[in-house]
Design a protein around this motif. Structure first.
Motif, PDB file in Angstrom:
ATOM      1  N   ARG A 104      58.392  38.911  45.497  1.00 28.66           N
ATOM      2  CA  ARG A 104      57.203  38.742  46.469  1.00 28.66           C
ATOM      3  C   ARG A 104      56.144  40.015  46.194  1.00 28.66           C
ATOM      4  N   LYS A 105      56.816  41.072  45.735  1.00 28.45           N
ATOM      5  CA  LYS A 105      55.840  42.086  45.503  1.00 28.45           C
ATOM      6  C   LYS A 105      55.117  41.716  44.284  1.00 28.45           C
ATOM      7  N   ALA A 106      55.697  41.301  43.150  1.00 34.04           N
ATOM      8  CA  ALA A 106      54.840  40.776  42.031  1.00 34.04           C
ATOM      9  C   ALA A 106      53.706  39.895  42.325  1.00 34.04           C
ATOM     10  N   ALA A 107      53.994  39.101  42.944  1.00 30.23           N
ATOM     11  CA  ALA A 107      53.010  37.880  43.500  1.00 30.23           C
ATOM     12  C   ALA A 107      51.853  38.714  43.967  1.00 30.23           C
ATOM     13  N   ARG A 108      51.971  39.725  45.136  1.00 32.85           N
ATOM     14  CA  ARG A 108      51.153  40.495  45.760  1.00 32.85           C
ATOM     15  C   ARG A 108      50.377  41.520  44.524  1.00 32.85           C
ATOM     16  N   ASP A 109      50.763  42.246  43.776  1.00 33.20           N
ATOM     17  CA  ASP A 109      50.523  42.916  42.813  1.00 33.20           C
ATOM     18  C   ASP A 109      49.505  42.180  42.035  1.00 33.20           C
ATOM     19  N   ILE A 110      49.912  41.123  41.270  1.00 33.55           N
ATOM     20  CA  ILE A 110      49.436  40.547  40.328  1.00 33.55           C
ATOM     21  C   ILE A 110      48.101  40.059  41.131  1.00 33.55           C
ATOM     22  N   ILE A 111      48.160  39.186  42.160  1.00 34.03           N
ATOM     23  CA  ILE A 111      46.851  38.700  42.668  1.00 34.03           C
ATOM     24  C   ILE A 111      46.076  39.737  43.081  1.00 34.03           C
ATOM     25  N   ASN A 112      46.344  40.928  43.495  1.00 30.81           N
ATOM     26  CA  ASN A 112      45.463  42.025  43.685  1.00 30.81           C
ATOM     27  C   ASN A 112      44.635  42.668  42.708  1.00 30.81           C
ATOM     28  N   GLY A 113      45.404  42.782  41.564  1.00 26.43           N
ATOM     29  CA  GLY A 113      44.976  43.334  40.326  1.00 26.43           C
ATOM     30  C   GLY A 113      43.961  42.297  39.484  1.00 26.43           C
ATOM     31  N   CYS A 114      44.354  41.043  39.706  1.00 23.17           N
ATOM     32  CA  CYS A 114      43.471  39.865  39.042  1.00 23.17           C
ATOM     33  C   CYS A 114      42.028  39.716  39.663  1.00 23.17           C
ATOM     34  N   THR A 115      42.036  39.939  41.118  1.00 22.12           N
ATOM     35  CA  THR A 115      41.070  39.539  41.805  1.00 22.12           C
ATOM     36  C   THR A 115      40.054  40.789  41.978  1.00 22.12           C
ATOM     37  N   PHE A 116      40.576  42.118  41.701  1.00 23.55           N
ATOM     38  CA  PHE A 116      39.623  43.156  41.953  1.00 23.55           C
ATOM     39  C   PHE A 116      38.473  43.231  40.979  1.00 23.55           C
ATOM     40  N   ASP A 117      37.387  43.089  41.823  1.00 25.21           N
ATOM     41  CA  ASP A 117      36.021  43.121  41.288  1.00 25.21           C
ATOM     42  C   ASP A 117      35.861  41.663  40.560  1.00 25.21           C
ATOM     43  N   ASN A 118      36.381  40.684  41.141  1.00 21.89           N
ATOM     44  CA  ASN A 118      36.384  39.137  40.536  1.00 21.89           C
ATOM     45  C   ASN A 118      36.802  39.166  39.136  1.00 21.89           C
ATOM     46  N   ASN A 119      37.875  40.078  38.814  1.00 14.94           N
ATOM     47  CA  ASN A 119      38.441  40.203  37.493  1.00 14.94           C
ATOM     48  C   ASN A 119      37.762  40.621  36.315  1.00 14.94           C
ATOM     49  N   LEU A 120      36.739  41.244  36.681  1.00 16.32           N
ATOM     50  CA  LEU A 120      35.663  42.062  35.593  1.00 16.32           C
ATOM     51  C   LEU A 120      36.528  43.019  34.755  1.00 16.32           C
ATOM     52  N   PRO A 121      37.356  43.889  35.401  1.00 13.38           N
ATOM     53  CA  PRO A 121      37.996  44.926  34.572  1.00 13.38           C
ATOM     54  C   PRO A 121      38.683  44.400  33.247  1.00 13.38           C
ATOM     55  N   CYS A 122      38.524  45.039  32.253  1.00 14.61           N
ATOM     56  CA  CYS A 122      39.024  44.522  30.954  1.00 14.61           C
ATOM     57  C   CYS A 122      40.572  44.721  30.963  1.00 14.61           C
ATOM     58  N   ILE A 123      41.177  45.551  31.944  1.00 22.54           N
ATOM     59  CA  ILE A 123      42.645  45.754  32.238  1.00 22.54           C
ATOM     60  C   ILE A 123      43.090  44.657  32.914  1.00 22.54           C
ATOM     61  N   ALA A 124      42.603  44.000  33.841  1.00 25.39           N
ATOM     62  CA  ALA A 124      43.143  43.111  34.755  1.00 25.39           C
ATOM     63  C   ALA A 124      43.840  41.925  34.305  1.00 25.39           C
ATOM     64  N   GLU A 125      44.814  41.494  35.048  1.00 22.13           N
ATOM     65  CA  GLU A 125      45.830  40.534  34.854  1.00 22.13           C
ATOM     66  C   GLU A 125      45.065  39.365  34.273  1.00 22.13           C
ATOM     67  N   LYS A 126      45.187  38.801  33.179  1.00 16.65           N
ATOM     68  CA  LYS A 126      44.437  37.483  32.779  1.00 16.65           C
ATOM     69  C   LYS A 126      45.224  36.125  32.717  1.00 16.65           C
ATOM     70  N   GLU A 127      46.490  36.325  32.576  1.00 14.80           N
ATOM     71  CA  GLU A 127      47.580  35.383  32.515  1.00 14.80           C
ATOM     72  C   GLU A 127      48.948  35.738  32.772  1.00 14.80           C
ATOM     73  N   ILE A 128      49.908  34.529  33.363  1.00 15.79           N
ATOM     74  CA  ILE A 128      51.100  35.237  33.832  1.00 15.79           C
ATOM     75  C   ILE A 128      52.110  34.571  32.671  1.00 15.79           C
ATOM     76  N   VAL A 129      53.127  35.221  32.258  1.00 19.23           N
ATOM     77  CA  VAL A 129      54.357  34.853  31.692  1.00 19.23           C
ATOM     78  C   VAL A 129      55.617  34.819  32.440  1.00 19.23           C
ATOM     79  N   ALA A 130      55.964  33.821  32.980  1.00 20.02           N
ATOM     80  CA  ALA A 130      57.220  34.101  33.893  1.00 20.02           C
ATOM     81  C   ALA A 130      58.491  33.391  33.463  1.00 20.02           C
ATOM     82  N   ALA A 131      59.490  33.889  33.910  1.00 17.09           N
ATOM     83  CA  ALA A 131      60.975  33.300  33.406  1.00 17.09           C
ATOM     84  C   ALA A 131      61.037  32.270  34.602  1.00 17.09           C
TER      85      ALA A 131
END
Length: 463
Positions: A251-278
């Motif tokens: 649950r926390k991972a989902a929140r963190d990933i979307i918060n990071g990915c959507t920050f400034d519409n994903n412009l930061p080069c460090i932002a999450e660009k894709e998910i690899v999930a078990a």
């Protein structure tokens, strides 16, 4: 839009309209018609900065910080208005972050050895005049971070900004020089040209007075400075994967990933660009992203429309889509999404063009894997050897360790949103020049200095 927001918007439009009408920015500090003239002015300013004591440099930096705080909303509005990328709210936060957490003169330190044979010091000295190329994605933020760090090291800087962000960059450079003058420092500690071009960039890179080049942007500009024959720092592209294993707090991972990915519409080069999930937790992760974090699940038809829209026929990025919101991107493919939608998600293979390509848009594909080992291999493939950034959500220390060693990136965020790496909700300092390709990592004042050893033989040891 509130009254205050409307007022700022109107002011920004007037400032930018004046720049457009006149074709130049008269009265702006540090702005020149000719690149050679800009470099000459920077040389003269550096003569004064070079002999300036650290406390005077710090006084200037303190005023820069103050002015950035005061103008954060203006700078954010200008950046979005000029480039069409990102969102004002997040850019305001980024400007406050650069003002608060970019290291100044405290980053300049001395190493000393004292013994029977005397005293040796290693000091951090300036390169002199630095040439910098800055992007449209974080135009003012990059200029501010660079100026604070470079000035702290005793340098001045010549900027050749991205043409699509020249007005925002000019406004920021003027602000930097106003701060210097208010603090009793020289003008032209940062300079640029009114019309930045490839030609002006070439003049800057080849100028004999510039001994260090710093490029923040795509692979093209980084390759250019690395081919210049001069010392160069290259802060280039990444395609940061985020791995989620079966031990994570889903649950926390989902929140963190979307918060990071959507920050400034994903412009930061460090932002999450894709998910690899078990495989065992992929459905749960997708459920929380959609049900609690404002994600729109794109079916195959919408995915194909997005591919045709956000990518060019040759596979490059459609620049009109970079940094746009999820709702805007969906409207381009005929989907009217509600105001709660922040991100577009889907599941696909790692080769999917919306997964393998660094988009800099809030589009997030999920790749399902059967084992942690497969997850590491997949993430490593997706990162494309940029060695820039990677993220992981796991409570298994062995998994975190193995992932960190395999990805070998300048940044690794564990169990948090990507922006924690920049000191926003995490420890550490901020920068918007992350040099993965040339190995400096997160740059700071130290990065923009050269080491100089001074030895006194058989003297000054009083033990």
């Amino acid at each position: 839009m509130s009254v205050d927001e409307r007022m700022v918007h109107d002011i920004v439009q007037k400032v930018m309209a004046n720049m457009q009408i006149t074709g130049e920015v008269s009265g702006m500090h540090g702005v020149f018609k000719d690149m050679n003239a800009a470099v000459d002015a920077s040389i003269e300013a550096q003569k004064k900065v070079r002999v300036m004591p650290l406390d005077q440099r710090e006084k200037i930096i303190s005023v820069i910080r103050k002015k950035v705080h005061e103008n954060a909303e203006m700078l954010a509005n200008m950046g979005v208005s000029e480039t069409g990328m990102g969102n004002v709210g997040d850019k305001i936060l980024k400007h406050h972050l650069t003002a608060e957490k970019t290291p100044g003169t405290e980053d300049i330190t001395t190493t000393a050895w004292s013994g029977d044979r005397g005293l040796t010091l290693v000091e951090m000295g300036p390169f002199g005049v630095i040439g910098a190329i800055t992007p449209a994605t974080n135009p003012s933020e990059t200029v501010i971070c660079n100026c604070i760090g470079m000035l702290a090291g005793g340098n001045t800087v010549v900027f050749n900004p991205h043409p699509n962000a020249k007005k925002t960059t000019i406004f920021t450079i003027n602000l930097i020089n106003e701060a210097s003058l208010e603090a009793g420092g020289p003008d032209n500690i940062a300079v640029t040209v009114e019309e930045p071009t490839m030609e002006s960039s070439g003049i800057m890179m080849k100028h004999p007075a510039i001994h260090l080049l710093v490029a923040t942007g795509g692979p093209g500009v980084v390759t250019a400075v690395l081919s210049s024959g001069k010392r160069a720092i290259g802060a280039g592209a990444g395609n940061p994967p985020v791995l989620v294993d079966e031990t994570a707090d889903i649950r926390k991972a989902a929140r963190d990933i979307i918060n990071g990915c959507t920050f400034d519409n994903n412009l930061p080069c460090i932002a999450e660009k894709e998910i690899v999930a078990a495989d065992s937790i992929a459905d749960e992760l997708m459920h929380y992203m959609i049900s609690e974090n404002g994600c729109y699940l794109a079916d195959r038809e919408i995915q194909e429309k997005l591919v045709q829209t956000v990518l060019t026929p040759k596979g490059g990025l459609n620049r009109k889509c970079v940094g746009r919101s999820a709702r805007t991107l969906l409207s381009m493919v005929g989907v009217e999404a509600g105001p709660e939608i922040r991100c577009i998600v889907f599941e696909g293979e790692k080769e999917h063009p919306l997964i393998s390509e660094e988009l800099m848009m809030p589009i997030l594909g999920l790749v399902r894997v059967k084992s942690f080992e497969e997850g590491v291999e997949t993430a490593l493939w997706l990162e494309h050897g940029n060695r820039h950034s990677a993220h992981i959500h796991s409570k298994n220390v062995d998994h975190i360790t193995a992932y960190a060693k395999a990805l070998d990136t300048a940044i690794l965020v564990k169990n948090g949103p990507s922006y924690a790496a920049l000191g926003f909700g995490g420890e550490g300092y901020c920068t918007f020049t992350i040099a993965s390709r040339t190995g400096e990592g997160l740059t700071s004042a130290q990065t923009f200095t050269k080491r100089r050893r001074c030895t006194m033989s058989d003297s000054l040891c009083i033990r």
